[in-house]
Write a protein that holds these residues in place. Structure first.
Motif, PDB file in Angstrom:
ATOM      1  N   VAL A  88     -10.040 -39.648 -29.847  1.00  0.00           N
ATOM      2  CA  VAL A  88      -9.324 -41.131 -29.408  1.00  0.00           C
ATOM      3  C   VAL A  88      -8.089 -40.876 -28.811  1.00  0.00           C
ATOM      4  O   VAL A  88      -7.277 -39.816 -28.941  1.00  0.00           O
ATOM      5  CB  VAL A  88      -8.640 -41.723 -30.893  1.00  0.00           C
ATOM      6  N   ARG A  89      -8.044 -41.521 -27.746  1.00  0.00           N
ATOM      7  CA  ARG A  89      -6.908 -41.015 -26.667  1.00  0.00           C
ATOM      8  C   ARG A  89      -5.551 -41.885 -27.156  1.00  0.00           C
ATOM      9  O   ARG A  89      -5.616 -43.064 -28.127  1.00  0.00           O
ATOM     10  CB  ARG A  89      -7.031 -41.991 -25.123  1.00  0.00           C
ATOM     11  N   PRO A  90      -4.481 -41.299 -26.967  1.00  0.00           N
ATOM     12  CA  PRO A  90      -3.137 -41.980 -27.605  1.00  0.00           C
ATOM     13  C   PRO A  90      -3.043 -43.398 -27.185  1.00  0.00           C
ATOM     14  O   PRO A  90      -2.500 -44.059 -27.880  1.00  0.00           O
ATOM     15  CB  PRO A  90      -2.094 -40.992 -27.042  1.00  0.00           C
ATOM     16  N   SER A  91      -3.366 -43.590 -26.037  1.00  0.00           N
ATOM     17  CA  SER A  91      -3.381 -45.094 -25.653  1.00  0.00           C
ATOM     18  C   SER A  91      -4.316 -46.054 -26.400  1.00  0.00           C
ATOM     19  O   SER A  91      -4.204 -47.248 -26.116  1.00  0.00           O
ATOM     20  CB  SER A  91      -3.312 -45.166 -24.205  1.00  0.00           C
TER      21      SER A  91
ATOM     22  N   ASP B 273       6.727 -61.938 -30.895  1.00  0.00           N
ATOM     23  CA  ASP B 273       5.962 -61.607 -31.977  1.00  0.00           C
ATOM     24  C   ASP B 273       4.418 -60.938 -31.514  1.00  0.00           C
ATOM     25  O   ASP B 273       4.129 -60.140 -32.264  1.00  0.00           O
ATOM     26  CB  ASP B 273       5.625 -63.100 -32.555  1.00  0.00           C
ATOM     27  N   GLN B 274       4.078 -61.165 -30.418  1.00  0.00           N
ATOM     28  CA  GLN B 274       2.726 -60.881 -29.969  1.00  0.00           C
ATOM     29  C   GLN B 274       3.206 -59.597 -28.760  1.00  0.00           C
ATOM     30  O   GLN B 274       3.867 -60.156 -27.835  1.00  0.00           O
ATOM     31  CB  GLN B 274       1.915 -61.936 -29.272  1.00  0.00           C
ATOM     32  N   GLN B 275       2.855 -58.611 -29.217  1.00  0.00           N
ATOM     33  CA  GLN B 275       3.115 -57.512 -28.166  1.00  0.00           C
ATOM     34  C   GLN B 275       1.875 -57.344 -27.093  1.00  0.00           C
ATOM     35  O   GLN B 275       0.647 -57.671 -27.447  1.00  0.00           O
ATOM     36  CB  GLN B 275       3.078 -56.036 -28.879  1.00  0.00           C
ATOM     37  N   CYS B 276       2.038 -56.618 -25.998  1.00  0.00           N
ATOM     38  CA  CYS B 276       1.337 -56.408 -25.032  1.00  0.00           C
ATOM     39  C   CYS B 276       0.171 -55.657 -25.534  1.00  0.00           C
ATOM     40  O   CYS B 276       0.558 -54.444 -26.151  1.00  0.00           O
ATOM     41  CB  CYS B 276       1.965 -55.836 -23.897  1.00  0.00           C
ATOM     42  N   PRO B 277      -1.047 -55.950 -25.050  1.00  0.00           N
ATOM     43  CA  PRO B 277      -2.314 -54.986 -25.602  1.00  0.00           C
ATOM     44  C   PRO B 277      -2.043 -53.469 -25.056  1.00  0.00           C
ATOM     45  O   PRO B 277      -2.817 -52.721 -25.362  1.00  0.00           O
ATOM     46  CB  PRO B 277      -3.378 -55.587 -25.417  1.00  0.00           C
ATOM     47  N   ASP B 278      -1.492 -53.534 -23.969  1.00  0.00           N
ATOM     48  CA  ASP B 278      -1.469 -52.329 -22.997  1.00  0.00           C
ATOM     49  C   ASP B 278       0.078 -51.844 -23.151  1.00  0.00           C
ATOM     50  O   ASP B 278       0.648 -51.070 -22.273  1.00  0.00           O
ATOM     51  CB  ASP B 278      -1.694 -52.621 -21.594  1.00  0.00           C
TER      52      ASP B 278
ATOM     53  N   LEU C 168      -4.572 -47.831 -31.424  1.00  0.00           N
ATOM     54  CA  LEU C 168      -4.589 -48.862 -32.134  1.00  0.00           C
ATOM     55  C   LEU C 168      -5.870 -49.718 -32.225  1.00  0.00           C
ATOM     56  O   LEU C 168      -6.256 -50.533 -33.007  1.00  0.00           O
ATOM     57  CB  LEU C 168      -3.298 -50.052 -31.855  1.00  0.00           C
ATOM     58  N   THR C 169      -6.542 -49.424 -31.071  1.00  0.00           N
ATOM     59  CA  THR C 169      -7.779 -50.316 -31.020  1.00  0.00           C
ATOM     60  C   THR C 169      -9.057 -49.488 -31.460  1.00  0.00           C
ATOM     61  O   THR C 169      -9.785 -50.171 -31.448  1.00  0.00           O
ATOM     62  CB  THR C 169      -7.892 -50.523 -29.494  1.00  0.00           C
ATOM     63  N   ASN C 170      -8.778 -48.030 -31.703  1.00  0.00           N
ATOM     64  CA  ASN C 170      -9.903 -47.526 -32.305  1.00  0.00           C
ATOM     65  C   ASN C 170      -9.844 -47.088 -33.731  1.00  0.00           C
ATOM     66  O   ASN C 170      -8.615 -46.573 -34.046  1.00  0.00           O
ATOM     67  CB  ASN C 170      -9.890 -46.091 -31.670  1.00  0.00           C
TER      68      ASN C 170
ATOM     69  N   HIS D 245      -3.834 -47.835 -39.693  1.00  0.00           N
ATOM     70  CA  HIS D 245      -4.901 -48.337 -39.904  1.00  0.00           C
ATOM     71  C   HIS D 245      -5.107 -48.784 -41.540  1.00  0.00           C
ATOM     72  O   HIS D 245      -5.845 -49.956 -41.784  1.00  0.00           O
ATOM     73  CB  HIS D 245      -6.015 -47.780 -39.534  1.00  0.00           C
ATOM     74  N   LEU D 246      -4.602 -47.957 -42.574  1.00  0.00           N
ATOM     75  CA  LEU D 246      -4.967 -48.072 -43.911  1.00  0.00           C
ATOM     76  C   LEU D 246      -3.940 -49.290 -43.852  1.00  0.00           C
ATOM     77  O   LEU D 246      -4.245 -49.997 -45.024  1.00  0.00           O
ATOM     78  CB  LEU D 246      -4.451 -46.750 -44.471  1.00  0.00           C
ATOM     79  N   ALA D 247      -2.774 -49.255 -43.732  1.00  0.00           N
ATOM     80  CA  ALA D 247      -1.997 -50.416 -44.015  1.00  0.00           C
ATOM     81  C   ALA D 247      -2.411 -51.789 -43.851  1.00  0.00           C
ATOM     82  O   ALA D 247      -2.457 -52.754 -44.413  1.00  0.00           O
ATOM     83  CB  ALA D 247      -0.608 -50.305 -43.201  1.00  0.00           C
ATOM     84  N   SER D 248      -3.256 -51.925 -42.545  1.00  0.00           N
ATOM     85  CA  SER D 248      -3.874 -53.054 -42.293  1.00  0.00           C
ATOM     86  C   SER D 248      -4.958 -53.588 -43.423  1.00  0.00           C
ATOM     87  O   SER D 248      -5.392 -54.615 -43.717  1.00  0.00           O
ATOM     88  CB  SER D 248      -4.699 -52.866 -40.921  1.00  0.00           C
TER      89      SER D 248
END
Length: 1249
Positions: A284-287, A477-482, A290-292, A366-369
């Motif tokens: 997993v890349r640092p960037s 409230d919504q953060q940029c996906p990038d 959150l998506t992996n 990810h566990l928090a989610s």
């Protein structure tokens, strides 16, 4: 057991129990299991319908309900293919049954080895493997049900006498602990499985047939979970009792219990899951953190959810301080520390985690989610989530610890995880304070990632709006996906700070805000502020804007102003000062967004701008200093523009930003600088007009409440803004309209915007434009002939179709609004080439571009002019379709000229005609002034061609108009300036080549128009005839080639005018005038010497005769005598030939017309010719007459008396008697004249005899 439930917990448990009871009939008898094969009927769940969550298995476990209430109700049960007594099987054959279980597992393992090389029996292998797995899970399900239903707590021994079955039943709990422990040892750790088995995780869920490895792997997962379920049920069934393991307890000489086995198995299972996550994290890349996700398939995800639910439930009910997070924290701490003792104890010795810190952040996030899933597998986003704040604080400290050496690329990922956790948890002040301590020391850092390229560079925002938008994105409230690539770690910290502050403000925790504000601004003392670089100042403003957006705006702005006031002006660079100004403007935008008055901050900025503008004017010749100052000025301009663009209402003291600094700055602006200011000015004017229009609608009728005062206040501010614009910008704009240098198109756009401002708010216009400011503006920029034509065309294009403007002029008397627009259109087209250089030099790309742009502009103006009611009316009366010529302004203008002329010709009454002449002259204006620049410059060629062509069309099409006394002065000016300038009469100078070329192209138009006017004019006919003759005299010879063989007589410009298809009076008049002029100036002999270029003149005459195909009296009267004279005196073959052809054409033409004035005039000319030349040139005369006799014998016969008389007169004058030679020549002529000739011969002979 009833005593185990507290009253507070009884009610919800009973409610959920009732719900489950209602679902009993719907349940499938197949035991729950882990499955990646999601079905289409999972009801929106995130897990398979067979899962432990979806089937309600976990819910029953936690509510202490029967694991499978509809199963195992018969007396016997089939397990592993054998029949067993349901209520005693496990007590009597526990070890045997678990042995059979291990056999089935072993058989499935063998099936995996067989299937690795055999793909031909996939369906059979899938079916057999699925059956083996089902038998195993069904047995473990039976164990759960048996414990719940049939296992009784051990009874107290009564004199040591127990039934043998009771003795076995008493040993069952310990035996189960032994067997479960043995089972876990048998299957081993998940992370130690062969890669061929672990590879089953990569099989896609839609597959219909799964290999045995898939079934085996998921069976292992089932066993690991069911062991925990069984141990939990066993503990619930025997509350307060300790169950020791007999076999393993004796071997290890330790107290091995069901509880310790549960804890150990939990640790081992979570270690296995962590190891899988570590393997996934390495890819997993640092960037993409959150998506992996941390799980290879949904089964592992479900297992994590099951563990979270079970452990947290046990913590609440019977095992305090043993939460899921506490266990995870211990494991992650050991992973972070990597001590040898903990590695061996927790099974981490074989794990290779390169970045334990990043991994810990990643997996905790990810566990928090997963805490958002309920007991049924549904996602509850608003569910209260158990936080792990202690571990997060520890991770934060490690992330910012300089000794740890965390790079920016890792820190971004850590903080992005932290930000994600803030969405789930309510964190306290300490964690954010730790981060602020770090960033307060590193404000001057750019926080870049070298390998990320330009995206990773520190962004110093170029505009106030971009600065505010950046901060808003941090507060959203919504953060940029990038976010990882678009924001550095400091900006992510600001996102964290904003999110925590917003939660505090929403819950009215003002003490939190006050503490945070105090800790932040305590770091900004004077020394620290002076140490800030440009990047540091940017970070300072970003922080302050975040605080101002979330909390008290005015309080924060006050603190910022106070802190920035300690900076010494001498120590601030230009770029830093520009950044400070942008920051101020960002606060202004925030003020406006929150509907706060900007008076104080605007005054501060305005004063600074005035000082800078004054320096800019003083240093306008110092390029370097001017460039530095322009950085600040452009910053201010951009800021003010954004203030107006983002203002929905202009009532917050925006006028304070429009001060006299602009009036000082504008005279020193050049090129791009001026364009920037003018573009800004247009934006402000447009915004003011739009807002004022909305405000002018005012409150609804009858609504005079408190809110009704707002439009009144707004209008006052609007008037103040308008007055500031007129005062600080318009004087410069007015001064530039007469400039001889090419203007920026923005100047016209701005002037048009000011005109509309005068229309909307006339009272704000300066005194010199009153009392009718709109009319004054139109006269200044649209109708003044001295204003640059490109400015006029662009200016009027903005205004022509403005209905409000048209209505305004409809009420102004004596102002021909549309006629004046048409006049300006005339001028713009006539002067379209006026800026191009004269001569043969090639035009530069820039000039070609300007020409193209202006042509597009003229085309648009033409389209708009053709929509004017007057213009449409003219075309309608002339019955001309104007739609075909709109795309070409030049042709459009010519068509309009023709339409005006045609319309005038259709008028019947004198008043109508007089009014039309007046209107036509209004359309033209001082047209000669428009074309004079071309004549003075003697170019360019395109311009000369244009004006001569259009003015020629004007003279021809408006001949009736120009024949009137009102228009004749204009006609005389056209002739004097265009056709008969002084240079024409100066033989030593002559006319330039380009001008001659232009005249040559358009001369027929002038000649046709002037000849018509000569026929119509009643007052100046003689003078006009004289002028027409002068024009013919000057240009006939100029365009006459040296000889007929030169590039064609046929190209002479007078031929089209003379050879017009219609034989009208004006054409005849032109022919007569031309014949007279040619005869007087180009056919006069000096003695017997012929005139120059005689052959070319004769060739021209012949060409006219050939094209017209008719003979006029003027040809015979004015040209024939000269042609006969040429036949007498000139022996040049070419002249002889041309003269003979002309003679032949005239004679034949008269003969065809058979009588009339031409024939009489022809006879008269020949009679005079005979009388003049027979005495001396008798042979030439008789020779010519012989030629004529061939063409027209009767003509010569009629001349016999004249010839005879001339012969006798000649003999008489000579005094020598009869001239025999002459008489013989005469007789030869008479011999060709039939009987009349013979008779005349006889008379002559009789006289001789």
């Amino acid at each position: 057991m009833d005593n185990d439930f507290t009253p507070a917990l009884t009610s919800p448990y009973l409610t959920e129990s009732l719900e489950l009871a209602m679902e009993v009939e719907m349940e499938n008898s197949r035991p729950p299991c882990f499955s990646c094969a999601l079905d289409s009927q999972n009801g929106g769940r995130h897990f398979s319908g067979e899962s432990y969550l979806a089937t309600g298995s976990l819910k029953r476990l936690l509510l202490r309900l029967d694991p499978s209430p509809t199963d195992y109700e018969d007396d016997t049960v089939e397990i592993f293919g054998f029949q067993w007594v349901t209520e005693t099987a496990l007590v009597e054959s526990c070890r045997l049954l678990f042995g059979l279980l291990r056999q089935k597992i072993h058989k499935l393992e063998n099936l995996v080895q067989m299937s690795s090389s055999d793909f031909s029996h996939a369906a059979n292998l899938h079916s057999e493997a699925d059956n083996l797995r089902h038998q195993c899970t069904e047995f473990l399900q039976y164990v759960k049900v048996f414990i719940f239903r049939f296992l009784e707590p051990p009874k107290a021994e009564d004199d040591g006498l127990l039934h043998p079955y009771e003795e076995l039943e008493a040993q069952l709990p310990s035996m189960l602990v032994d067997e479960l422990h043995a089972l876990t040892l048998h299957i081993g750790h998940l992370h130690e499985l062969h890669c061929s088995i672990l590879g089953a995780f990569t099989i896609q869920p839609p597959a219909k047939l799964f290999p045995p490895s898939w079934h085996l792997l998921h069976l292992y997962l089932d066993i690991h979970w069911l062991v925990l379920e069984i141990l939990h049920i066993l503990g619930e069934k025997m509350p307060g009792q300790i169950v020791y393991a007999h076999q393993f307890g004796n071997q290890t000489e330790g107290s091995f219990t069901s509880t310790s086995l549960f804890d150990a198995h939990c640790v081992n299972l979570i270690c296995d899951l962590i190891s899988m996550s570590i393997n996934k994290h390495t890819k997993v890349r640092p960037s993409e953190a959150l998506t992996n996700h941390h799980y290879p398939c949904t089964c592992i995800k479900e297992l994590w959810v099951l563990l979270i639910q079970l452990l947290d439930h046990r913590n609440k009910v019977s095992h305090p301080e043993k939460t899921f997070w506490s266990l995870m924290n211990k494991l992650l701490n050991n992973l972070l520390e990597r001590s040898s003792s903990t590695e061996g104890r927790l099974g981490f010795e074989s794990l290779q985690c390169k970045d334990p810190l990043s991994f810990s952040w990643w997996i905790i996030t990810h566990l928090a989610s997963l805490y958002q899933f309920d007991r049924n597998g549904y996602l509850e986003e608003k569910k209260q989530v158990e936080s792990n704040e202690v571990m997060v604080e520890k991770l934060v400290k490690r992330s910012i610890d300089t000794q740890t050496g965390v790079l920016e690329e890792q820190l971004r990922m850590h903080l992005q995880c932290f930000l994600n956790l803030c969405s789930f948890w309510n964190l306290n002040l300490s964690t954010v304070t730790i981060l602020w301590e770090y960033y307060s020391k590193n404000l001057n850092s750019s926080f870049t990632i070298p390998w990320l390229g330009l995206k990773g560079l520190a962004n110093v925002n170029k505009t106030p709006l971009s600065m505010l938008e950046l901060v808003k994105s941090c507060c959203g409230d919504q953060q940029c996906p990038d976010l990882y690539k678009s924001s550095n770690s400091y900006l992510i910290f600001l996102c964290i700070l904003a999110k925590i502050l917003k939660k505090a403000m929403e819950t009215s925790e003002m003490h939190f805000w006050k503490q945070m504000k105090g800790r932040i601004y305590s770091k900004f003392h004077q020394k620290r502020m002076q140490e800030l670089t440009e990047v540091g100042l940017q970070n300072f403003f970003n922080l302050s804007l975040v605080l101002a957006t979330i909390a008290g705006t005015e309080d924060i702005v006050g603190r910022v102003l106070s802190l920035l006031s300690v900076l010494r002006p001498s120590s601030i660079s230009t770029s830093q000062k520009a950044l400070i100004w942008r920051g101020y403007f960002a606060f202004l935008l925030l003020y406006i967004e929150k509907n706060l008055d900007i008076h104080v901050l605007a005054e501060k900025l305005s004063n600074a701008f005035c000082e800078t503008a004054r320096e800019f004017l003083v240093n306008k010749n110092d390029y370097t200093q001017k460039q530095n100052l322009w950085i600040l000025l452009s910053t201010y301009i951009d800021g003010v523009q954004e203030v107006f663009e983002t203002s929905s209402c202009i009532h917050l003291s925006q006028e304070k930003l429009l001060n006299d600094g602009f009036s000082m700055m504008l005279p020193a602006c050049r090129g791009a600088e001026l364009n920037t200011v003018l573009n800004f000015l247009q934006v402000v004017l447009a915004r003011l007009g739009s807002v004022h229009k909305c405000a002018s609608q005012g409150p609804q009728r009858g609504n005079m409440g408190p809110n009704a005062q707002l439009p009144l206040v707004a209008k006052e501010h609007h008037l103040a803004v308008a007055s500031a614009l007129w005062r600080n910008f318009f004087p410069y704009l007015k001064s530039q309209r007469m400039s001889q240098t090419p203007h920026s198109p923005q100047l016209a756009d701005t002037a048009a915007a000011f005109t509309l401002l005068a229309l909307d708010m006339p009272s704000t216009a300066p005194p010199d434009l009153q009392p009718q400011p709109v009319l004054s503006m139109m006269q200044l920029f649209g109708w003044d002939d001295m204003v640059w034509h490109q400015l006029v065309s662009r200016y009027l294009s903005h205004l022509i179709q403005n209905s409000s403007l048209s209505e305004a002029f409809s009420g102004v008397s004596h102002t021909p609004y549309e006629a004046l627009i048409v006049r300006s259109w005339f001028r713009c087209i006539l002067q379209m080439f006026i800026d191009q250089p004269s001569g043969a030099l090639a035009r530069t790309d820039g000039e070609q571009t300007v020409g193209k742009v202006y042509m597009e502009q003229l085309t648009e103006m033409t389209r708009l002019v053709f929509k004017l009611s007057e213009v449409e009316n003219v075309f309608s009366k002339a019955h001309i379709d104007e739609s075909f010529v709109r795309q070409d302004p030049k042709n459009a203008l010519v068509q309009f000229i023709k339409a005006v002329g045609k319309t005038y010709g259709s008028l019947q009454t004198l008043p109508e005609k007089s009014a039309m002449v007046t209107k036509a002259l209004e359309y033209l204006g001082d047209v000669i002034t428009y074309v004079k620049p071309y004549l003075k410059k003697k170019g360019p060629a395109e311009g000369l061609q244009l004006i001569y062509w259009i003015m020629g069309c004007l003279v021809k099409s408006w001949a009736l108009i120009l024949a009137t006394s009102k228009a004749q002065p204009l006609l005389f000016r056209i002739i004097d300036c265009l056709l008969l300038p002084h240079a024409v009469f100066q033989q030593d100078k002559g006319l330039p080549t380009d001008m001659l070329s232009a005249i040559q192209e358009s001369l027929p138009l002038y000649l046709q128009g002037l000849s018509f006017i000569c026929c119509q004019s009643q007052t100046q006919g003689a003078y006009l005839n004289q002028q027409l003759g002068s024009i013919i005299q000057q240009y006939f010879g100029r365009f006459l080639p040296p000889s007929p063989s030169a590039s064609g007589i046929g190209q002479h410009p007078m031929l089209p005018a003379l050879c017009h298809s219609t034989n009208t009076p004006q054409t005849l008049h032109l022919r007569k005038t031309t014949a007279h002029t040619i005869n007087e100036n180009y056919l006069q002999f000096k003695g017997n010497a012929p005139p120059p270029r005689l052959a070319s003149v004769l060739a021209f005459i012949l060409e006219v005769l050939l094209r017209t195909k008719n003979i006029e009296v003027c040809d015979i009267e004015l040209l024939l005598p000269a042609v006969l004279k040429c036949l007498v005196f000139v022996n040049e073959p070419q002249v002889k030939k041309l003269s003979t052809e002309i003679l032949q054409y005239i004679v034949e033409g008269c003969q065809m017309r058979s009588g009339g004035e031409p024939a009489t005039q022809l006879t008269s000319v020949f009679r005079q010719f005979i009388q003049d030349y027979t005495t001396v040139y008798d042979h030439q005369v008789f020779s010519i007459l012989e030629t004529v006799a061939i063409l027209d014998q009767m003509l010569v016969i009629s001349l016999i008396p004249t010839i005879t008389e001339s012969l006798k007169d000649s003999e008489h004058k000579q005094g020598l008697g009869r001239n025999t030679a002459q008489r013989e020549a005469y007789k030869r002529l008479l011999s060709h004249l039939t009987a009349a000739g013979q008779n005349e011969i006889l008379k002559l002979e009789n006289e001789t005899s």
